[in-house]
Design a protein around this motif. Structure first.
Motif, PDB file in Angstrom:
ATOM      1  N   ILE A   1     -15.686 -31.496 -27.356  1.00  0.00           N
ATOM      2  CA  ILE A   1     -16.692 -31.337 -28.397  1.00  0.00           C
ATOM      3  C   ILE A   1     -16.412 -30.027 -29.135  1.00  0.00           C
ATOM      4  O   ILE A   1     -16.356 -28.962 -28.520  1.00  0.00           O
ATOM      5  CB  ILE A   1     -18.111 -31.327 -27.802  1.00  0.00           C
ATOM      6  N   ASP A   2     -16.249 -30.115 -30.443  1.00  0.00           N
ATOM      7  CA  ASP A   2     -15.961 -28.923 -31.238  1.00  0.00           C
ATOM      8  C   ASP A   2     -17.178 -28.009 -31.355  1.00  0.00           C
ATOM      9  O   ASP A   2     -18.327 -28.429 -31.140  1.00  0.00           O
ATOM     10  CB  ASP A   2     -15.473 -29.315 -32.627  1.00  0.00           C
ATOM     11  N   ALA A   3     -16.905 -26.777 -31.750  1.00  0.00           N
ATOM     12  CA  ALA A   3     -17.914 -25.717 -31.717  1.00  0.00           C
ATOM     13  C   ALA A   3     -19.117 -25.982 -32.605  1.00  0.00           C
ATOM     14  O   ALA A   3     -20.242 -25.597 -32.267  1.00  0.00           O
ATOM     15  CB  ALA A   3     -17.268 -24.386 -32.104  1.00  0.00           C
ATOM     16  N   ASP A   4     -18.924 -26.623 -33.766  1.00  0.00           N
ATOM     17  CA  ASP A   4     -20.017 -26.785 -34.719  1.00  0.00           C
ATOM     18  C   ASP A   4     -20.740 -28.124 -34.611  1.00  0.00           C
ATOM     19  O   ASP A   4     -21.586 -28.439 -35.454  1.00  0.00           O
ATOM     20  CB  ASP A   4     -19.485 -26.605 -36.147  1.00  0.00           C
ATOM     21  N   VAL A   5     -20.417 -28.917 -33.603  1.00  0.00           N
ATOM     22  CA  VAL A   5     -21.055 -30.227 -33.427  1.00  0.00           C
ATOM     23  C   VAL A   5     -22.489 -30.046 -32.941  1.00  0.00           C
ATOM     24  O   VAL A   5     -22.779 -29.200 -32.097  1.00  0.00           O
ATOM     25  CB  VAL A   5     -20.250 -31.078 -32.427  1.00  0.00           C
ATOM     26  N   GLU A   6     -23.393 -30.881 -33.486  1.00  0.00           N
ATOM     27  CA  GLU A   6     -24.788 -30.900 -33.034  1.00  0.00           C
ATOM     28  C   GLU A   6     -25.085 -32.252 -32.399  1.00  0.00           C
ATOM     29  O   GLU A   6     -24.714 -33.295 -32.947  1.00  0.00           O
ATOM     30  CB  GLU A   6     -25.734 -30.675 -34.216  1.00  0.00           C
ATOM     31  N   ILE A   7     -25.767 -32.229 -31.235  1.00  0.00           N
ATOM     32  CA  ILE A   7     -26.052 -33.474 -30.507  1.00  0.00           C
ATOM     33  C   ILE A   7     -27.488 -33.445 -30.007  1.00  0.00           C
ATOM     34  O   ILE A   7     -27.929 -32.465 -29.403  1.00  0.00           O
ATOM     35  CB  ILE A   7     -25.099 -33.671 -29.312  1.00  0.00           C
ATOM     36  N   GLY A   8     -28.222 -34.551 -30.231  1.00  0.00           N
ATOM     37  CA  GLY A   8     -29.605 -34.652 -29.795  1.00  0.00           C
ATOM     38  C   GLY A   8     -29.740 -35.080 -28.343  1.00  0.00           C
ATOM     39  O   GLY A   8     -28.809 -35.613 -27.728  1.00  0.00           O
ATOM     40  N   ALA A   9     -30.921 -34.850 -27.787  1.00  0.00           N
ATOM     41  CA  ALA A   9     -31.208 -35.199 -26.393  1.00  0.00           C
ATOM     42  C   ALA A   9     -31.117 -36.710 -26.169  1.00  0.00           C
ATOM     43  O   ALA A   9     -31.269 -37.507 -27.098  1.00  0.00           O
ATOM     44  CB  ALA A   9     -32.596 -34.702 -26.008  1.00  0.00           C
ATOM     45  N   ASP A  10     -30.856 -37.068 -24.926  1.00  0.00           N
ATOM     46  CA  ASP A  10     -30.770 -38.466 -24.474  1.00  0.00           C
ATOM     47  C   ASP A  10     -29.586 -39.219 -25.068  1.00  0.00           C
ATOM     48  O   ASP A  10     -29.526 -40.451 -24.994  1.00  0.00           O
ATOM     49  CB  ASP A  10     -32.071 -39.225 -24.753  1.00  0.00           C
ATOM     50  N   THR A  11     -28.657 -38.505 -25.639  1.00  0.00           N
ATOM     51  CA  THR A  11     -27.380 -39.115 -26.014  1.00  0.00           C
ATOM     52  C   THR A  11     -26.496 -39.174 -24.773  1.00  0.00           C
ATOM     53  O   THR A  11     -26.475 -38.246 -23.967  1.00  0.00           O
ATOM     54  CB  THR A  11     -26.705 -38.295 -27.125  1.00  0.00           C
ATOM     55  N   ILE A  12     -25.776 -40.277 -24.645  1.00  0.00           N
ATOM     56  CA  ILE A  12     -24.876 -40.476 -23.506  1.00  0.00           C
ATOM     57  C   ILE A  12     -23.446 -40.552 -24.034  1.00  0.00           C
ATOM     58  O   ILE A  12     -23.145 -41.352 -24.922  1.00  0.00           O
ATOM     59  CB  ILE A  12     -25.221 -41.758 -22.733  1.00  0.00           C
ATOM     60  N   ILE A  13     -22.587 -39.713 -23.474  1.00  0.00           N
ATOM     61  CA  ILE A  13     -21.181 -39.668 -23.897  1.00  0.00           C
ATOM     62  C   ILE A  13     -20.315 -39.936 -22.676  1.00  0.00           C
ATOM     63  O   ILE A  13     -20.357 -39.194 -21.685  1.00  0.00           O
ATOM     64  CB  ILE A  13     -20.843 -38.314 -24.527  1.00  0.00           C
ATOM     65  N   GLU A  14     -19.538 -41.008 -22.745  1.00  0.00           N
ATOM     66  CA  GLU A  14     -18.672 -41.395 -21.641  1.00  0.00           C
ATOM     67  C   GLU A  14     -17.384 -40.572 -21.660  1.00  0.00           C
ATOM     68  O   GLU A  14     -17.124 -39.822 -22.611  1.00  0.00           O
ATOM     69  CB  GLU A  14     -18.377 -42.895 -21.724  1.00  0.00           C
ATOM     70  N   PRO A  15     -16.526 -40.700 -20.626  1.00  0.00           N
ATOM     71  CA  PRO A  15     -15.290 -39.909 -20.562  1.00  0.00           C
ATOM     72  C   PRO A  15     -14.324 -40.218 -21.704  1.00  0.00           C
ATOM     73  O   PRO A  15     -14.410 -41.247 -22.372  1.00  0.00           O
ATOM     74  CB  PRO A  15     -14.681 -40.325 -19.219  1.00  0.00           C
ATOM     75  N   ASN A  16     -13.390 -39.284 -21.914  1.00  0.00           N
ATOM     76  CA  ASN A  16     -12.302 -39.439 -22.888  1.00  0.00           C
ATOM     77  C   ASN A  16     -12.819 -39.657 -24.306  1.00  0.00           C
ATOM     78  O   ASN A  16     -12.380 -40.560 -25.016  1.00  0.00           O
ATOM     79  CB  ASN A  16     -11.376 -40.578 -22.472  1.00  0.00           C
ATOM     80  N   VAL A  17     -13.774 -38.820 -24.698  1.00  0.00           N
ATOM     81  CA  VAL A  17     -14.341 -38.851 -26.048  1.00  0.00           C
ATOM     82  C   VAL A  17     -14.055 -37.518 -26.719  1.00  0.00           C
ATOM     83  O   VAL A  17     -14.172 -36.461 -26.102  1.00  0.00           O
ATOM     84  CB  VAL A  17     -15.862 -39.123 -25.988  1.00  0.00           C
ATOM     85  N   ALA A  18     -13.686 -37.569 -28.006  1.00  0.00           N
ATOM     86  CA  ALA A  18     -13.497 -36.349 -28.805  1.00  0.00           C
ATOM     87  C   ALA A  18     -14.461 -36.383 -29.980  1.00  0.00           C
ATOM     88  O   ALA A  18     -14.487 -37.357 -30.740  1.00  0.00           O
ATOM     89  CB  ALA A  18     -12.058 -36.249 -29.298  1.00  0.00           C
ATOM     90  N   ILE A  19     -15.261 -35.330 -30.126  1.00  0.00           N
ATOM     91  CA  ILE A  19     -16.219 -35.220 -31.227  1.00  0.00           C
ATOM     92  C   ILE A  19     -15.882 -33.943 -31.985  1.00  0.00           C
ATOM     93  O   ILE A  19     -15.974 -32.847 -31.444  1.00  0.00           O
ATOM     94  CB  ILE A  19     -17.665 -35.199 -30.707  1.00  0.00           C
ATOM     95  N   LYS A  20     -15.499 -34.079 -33.249  1.00  0.00           N
ATOM     96  CA  LYS A  20     -14.851 -32.984 -33.955  1.00  0.00           C
ATOM     97  C   LYS A  20     -15.574 -32.603 -35.243  1.00  0.00           C
ATOM     98  O   LYS A  20     -16.413 -33.344 -35.740  1.00  0.00           O
ATOM     99  CB  LYS A  20     -13.402 -33.378 -34.266  1.00  0.00           C
TER     100      LYS A  20
END
Length: 457
Positions: free
Chosen positions: A261-280
């Motif tokens: 997950i990159d430094a400037d990414v914003e993510i809300g509560a109750d989000t589920i992220i499985e393995p091997n994911v890139a968010i940029k």
């Protein structure tokens, strides 16, 4: 008291073995210089000045408007780099932070504490120090009776000084006027033949000025990146820090070690992220989103209760309830309105799809404006490019696009219109019309027996 900041960003970074200026190498999707500028800006200095040199044009192209700059034409050391900022700062009252642009892990909170400590100590200079298990390569903090006496660089240190574990991080706060007065007295009488900023400390001590040291709690913040090994170390530390922040804010990371997950990414509560994911990039993810393994999301907006299954999304928007994948690709300027479904092996580019529209599989939608509750059959193509120009396809609400339709843009498909399977549509289809764009089937009795392959079966 007013605050000022000088960011040292002139070095080439020879050990990086790169044509890119060292400070422009990235950690967690953001240049090292950008991390330092962000941390520095958080303490609200009156003026921030970057010292640029190698690759100055590229470096300046990344600086925000509020950061001024001075170019260091010759690389004559850190003391020289700070001294050339003198015309912009010399006569100002206040405190000046000096920090290297290759220290991406420094926290804004640490800089705020450093300024506060400097003021509380009524010091002329305050050094940010750290305790290193292996201090080799760092300048050592030499104390006498518990007080800072001087800083000795590795190449100038004797055996005792080399054994000292308190190291100089290269970050300081100075009384601004005292800094530039002392800089006028530094020399190149050292192993490197350079103007050391560290010599200012000894000059201030000799002038009976108070020099303090503020010791970091977390040594990792002090890491300066000089080669690709240190870059990878900083990357890992930063990503661990980012992932921990999101988890503490209510995001579930099934396997943090394989989630990038990159430094400037914003993510809300109750989000589920499985393995091997890139968010940029500048991605913003709302609450209750589900992202499955293998997905890559860049600078996109995912509203609440959207789902991405093993897909790539770039510079796109998913409104509430939209779902994508598996194996789909949303290219830039794609907007999916509420409850849109994009299925496996579907590519969408520069298109807007209305509420409830579905493209389940094997479809390309490009440069299209699509209404609500449109259904795309498998194998549909919007033929938007003639080799020179791109053209727009408009599909109105409740249209039904039959499987294996080729829609030759520019084209309008009206409300409730139908294109039959296998059609090549070259003319507009009006509201409630059904369009056939295929040749009539002809069966030749017995013709198959005349084919050479028939007798090989």
């Amino acid at each position: 008291m007013n605050k000022y900041a000088i960011i040292l960003a002139a070095g080439k970074g020879t050990r990086m073995k790169s044509d890119r200026p060292k400070v422009l190498h990235e950690v967690a999707g953001k240049t090292m210089l950008a991390h330092v500028v962000a941390a520095t800006s958080a303490v609200a200095p009156e003026k921030t000045i970057a010292i640029v040199g190698h690759g100055a044009t590229d470096v300046l192209g990344t600086l925000p408007e509020h950061v001024a700059y001075v170019k260091q034409e010759e690389q004559l050391g850190t003391g020289h780099a700070v001294k050339i900022a003198e015309p912009l700062l010399k006569n100002l009252h206040g405190m000046t932070l000096v920090i290297a642009g290759d220290t991406p892990l420094i926290r804004p909170e640490t800089l705020a504490e450093l300024f506060a400590y400097h003021q509380a100590e009524k010091a002329t200079a305050t050094i940010l120090t750290a305790i290193a298990d292996n201090p080799t390569g760092y300048g050592r903090i030499i104390r006498e009776a518990g007080h800072v006496a001087k800083i000795v660089e590795q190449k100038d240190a004797n055996d005792f000084e080399k054994s000292v574990q308190e190291i100089n991080t290269g970050t300081y706060v100075f009384d601004n006027r005292a800094l530039f007065e002392a800089l006028s007295n530094i020399t190149t009488d050292n192993a490197q033949g350079e103007y050391y900023l560290t010599d200012v400390i000894e000059i201030l001590k000799d002038d009976a000025k108070k020099v303090s040291a503020f010791v970091l709690d977390d040594f990792n913040e002090s890491i300066g990146v000089n080669d690709r090994v240190a870059l990878a170390t900083a990357e890992k530390i930063m990503r661990d820090r980012i992932n921990t922040k999101h988890m503490l804010n209510g995001v579930t990371l099934i396997d943090p070690a394989t989630t990038y997950i990159d430094a400037d990414v914003e993510i809300g509560a109750d989000t589920i992220i499985e393995p091997n994911v890139a968010i940029k990039g500048q991605t913003v993810i709302s609450q209750g989103v589900h992202i499955t393994s293998g997905s890559r999301i860049e600078s996109s907006r995912l509203h609440h209760h959207t789902e991405v299954r093993n897909s790539t999304i770039e510079h796109s928007v998913l409104e509430p309830g939209a779902n994508v994948g598996p194996y789909a690709h949303l290219r830039p300027e794609t907007i999916l309105h509420e409850n849109v479904h994009i299925g496996n092996f579907v590519e969408v580019k520069a298109s807007t799809l209305g509420v409830g529209t579905k493209a389940g599989h094997l479809t390309y939608i490009g440069n299209a404006m699509v209404g609500e509750h449109v259904n795309f059959g498998a194998g549909t193509i919007t033929v938007n490019y003639d080799g020179k120009n791109k053209y727009k396809t408009e599909i109105e609400d409740y249209a039904f696009i039959g499987s294996n339709s080729s829609l030759i843009a520019p084209l309008n498909i009206g409300r409730n219109a139908i294109t039959t399977a296998g059609s090549v549509i070259t003319d507009d289809v009006h509201e409630d019309e059904m369009a056939f764009g295929r040749a009539r089937q002809v069966n030749k009795v017995g013709r198959a027996k005349l084919m050479p392959s028939y007798h090989e079966r």
